[in-house]
Design a protein around this motif. Structure first.
Motif, short mmCIF file in Angstrom:
data_model
loop_
_atom_site.label_atom_id
_atom_site.label_comp_id
_atom_site.label_asym_id
_atom_site.label_seq_id
_atom_site.Cartn_x
_atom_site.Cartn_y
_atom_site.Cartn_z
N VAL A 1 1.31 -1.03 0.05
CA VAL A 1 0.14 0.13 -0.24
C VAL A 1 0.86 1.46 -0.02
O VAL A 1 2.12 1.50 0.77
N VAL A 2 0.78 2.28 -0.91
CA VAL A 2 1.55 3.62 -0.54
C VAL A 2 0.69 4.90 0.00
O VAL A 2 -0.85 4.63 -0.65
N LEU A 3 1.56 5.26 1.34
CA LEU A 3 1.36 6.32 1.66
C LEU A 3 1.61 7.23 1.21
O LEU A 3 3.30 7.74 1.76
N THR A 4 1.78 8.36 0.19
CA THR A 4 1.93 9.20 -0.24
C THR A 4 1.98 10.54 0.23
O THR A 4 0.35 10.75 -0.10
N ALA A 5 2.20 11.87 0.05
CA ALA A 5 2.33 13.37 0.35
C ALA A 5 1.66 13.92 -1.07
O ALA A 5 1.18 14.87 -1.25
N ASN A 6 2.21 13.51 -2.09
CA ASN A 6 2.14 13.34 -3.69
C ASN A 6 1.26 12.84 -3.86
O ASN A 6 1.86 11.76 -4.34
N PHE A 7 -0.44 13.39 -4.61
CA PHE A 7 -1.34 12.76 -5.14
C PHE A 7 -1.08 12.32 -7.08
O PHE A 7 -0.98 14.62 -7.29
N ASP A 8 0.25 11.90 -7.89
CA ASP A 8 -0.48 11.87 -9.06
C ASP A 8 -0.80 11.13 -10.43
O ASP A 8 -0.15 9.57 -9.68
N ASP A 9 -2.15 11.63 -10.30
CA ASP A 9 -2.71 10.49 -11.12
C ASP A 9 -1.89 9.52 -12.00
O ASP A 9 -2.03 8.41 -12.20
N ASP A 10 -0.99 9.62 -12.88
CA ASP A 10 -0.57 9.16 -14.02
C ASP A 10 0.58 8.24 -12.89
O ASP A 10 0.54 6.40 -13.40
N LEU A 11 1.21 8.53 -12.36
CA LEU A 11 1.64 7.92 -11.48
C LEU A 11 0.92 6.43 -10.51
O LEU A 11 0.84 5.58 -10.79
#
Length: 409
Positions: free
Chosen positions: A81-91
């Protein structure tokens, strides 16, 4: 006994690490292993004797700023599960295609709760069998991969006829995912046939189709499907629909269980006894036995020690019954009266006698209360299940009239 599952948490923020550690530790089956860098995570994966159940990772780490941690975790076949501060739809789409379970932005407190919910769902899914009915081997493989990412146990068949046979054979299947266009029996007819059989009323069913107009989804759901997906679909949409349907069914079953469980003793209640007893009675050719037990002098115990002690006594005694009669159906019939229903009746009389003798040797609650039961056993054939209950009740009254600590059979 709870199986302890190690959860790898890779995050360079001490605050986020502390939050995830706290939330995971609230579940006694999870043991968080905390890492602040890529190197620490790699050391844990190389040196650990026990496999990790799942991983929660940040994409931007001091020694791996471009999401390399995801490849490391997935290469070790660990659900990620990825928990990240930056939301990037392509990524997000790229990572989902790689096999990441979920991509969650750290934008609110709910984000952390959602992460924990995903991990807890994985644990529940390990015991869930899903049947996939799909004539296309490519589609079957794709659906299997999506389900296995979420730790489901997957069974495959190629058409509706095979699905019917498998469901008849395997009662542990909890969910059916069926395509519409299949040979022999199509998905729509399969749903209708299943919903006309009371055995499959709790089976979760999701329909799939790559063809047909928009009315097909309505037809599936009106026939009894829980949900419908038009192919092709996104990974996230599939997982969300599957989990949502399962959780709705689990909530329904929990509500149903509450209506059949005595809140104090956690035994099945009188309602369940009559509902399930009737089914057992009809399926076993009326050859069943019923034991009734009445706790002696319970009013005196309540008057002397109070109702809280009395309630505690009933709970402890119920646990003793469940242990002694683990092969039978044990129910709380009313206040201080209990029932034990046995399908075979083999050695039941000696089991009851042993229980009655053993229970008198024990002391319960902090007040060290000694108890005894008056009991009855009725095992002759009757026309109806209610007759069996009535006969056992008559015998119990005889036992009570004779005196305390009497067993009539």
């Amino acid at each position: 006994m709870n199986v302890v599952r190690k959860i790898l948490v890779v995050e360079d923020s001490p605050v986020v690490l502390k939050v995830l550690d706290h939330l995971l530790s609230q579940n006694s089956t999870f043991t968080p292993v905390l890492c602040a860098t890529y190197q620490e995570a790699e050391d844990q994966l190389e040196g650990g004797n026990e496999a990790f159940f799942a991983a929660i990772v940040d994409l931007n780490l001091p020694d791996a700023e471009n999401g390399e941690i995801v490849d490391l975790v997935l290469s070790n076949k660990i659900p990620c599960v990825v928990l990240t501060a930056n939301f990037d739809d392509d990524l997000r789409l790229k990572l989902l295609h790689k096999g990441v379970l979920d991509y969650i932005a750290k934008d609110s407190r709910y984000s952390f709760n959602h992460v924990i919910k995903v991990i807890e769902r994985l644990r529940k899914n390990q015991g869930i069998n899903v049947l996939v009915a799909e004539d296309s081997s490519t589609s079957r493989l794709f659906i299997r991969v999506l389900l296995e990412q979420y730790c489901f146990n997957v069974i495959e068949v190629e058409n509706g006829q095979e699905a019917l046979a498998m469901l008849e054979k395997d009662s542990t299947i909890s969910m059916l995912i069926t395509d519409f266009n299949m040979p022999l029996v199509n998905g729509y007819d399969l749903v209708r046939m299943l919903r006309h059989n009371s055995r499959f009323q709790d089976l979760v069913i999701i329909g799939l189709s790559a063809e047909g107009d928009n009315s097909l989804s309505a037809k599936f759901i009106k026939a009894g499907a829980n949900d419908f997906l038009k192919k092709p679909f996104y990974h996230e949409e599939f997982h969300c629909r599957v989990i949502h349907s399962l959780e709705a069914q689990e909530m329904l079953e929990a509500i149903r269980d509450l209506s059949c469980i005595d809140p104090l003793t956690k035994l099945k209640n009188r309602r369940y006894l009559f509902e399930e007893g009737e089914k057992i009675f009809l399926s076993s050719n009326k050859d069943i036995s019923l034991v009734m037990l009445d706790l002696d002098r319970f009013k005196e115990i309540n008057d002397t020690y109070g109702h809280l002690v009395g309630d505690s006594l009933l709970t402890l005694v119920s646990q003793e019954m469940q242990t002694a009669f683990y092969d039978e159906l044990v129910c709380r019939f009313s206040g201080k009266k209990f029932c034990i229903l046995s399908e075979s009746g083999l050695n039941l009389k000696s089991k009851v006698e042993h229980f009655l003798a053993d229970i008198k040797l024990k002391e319960f609650t902090e007040a060290k209360i000694s108890i005894s039961f008056s009991a009855s056993l009725y095992s002759q054939s009757t026309e109806h299940f209610e007759d069996l209950v009535r006969k056992a009740g008559q015998l119990l009254r005889q036992a009570k009239q004779t005196g305390h600590d009497v067993f009539v059979f």
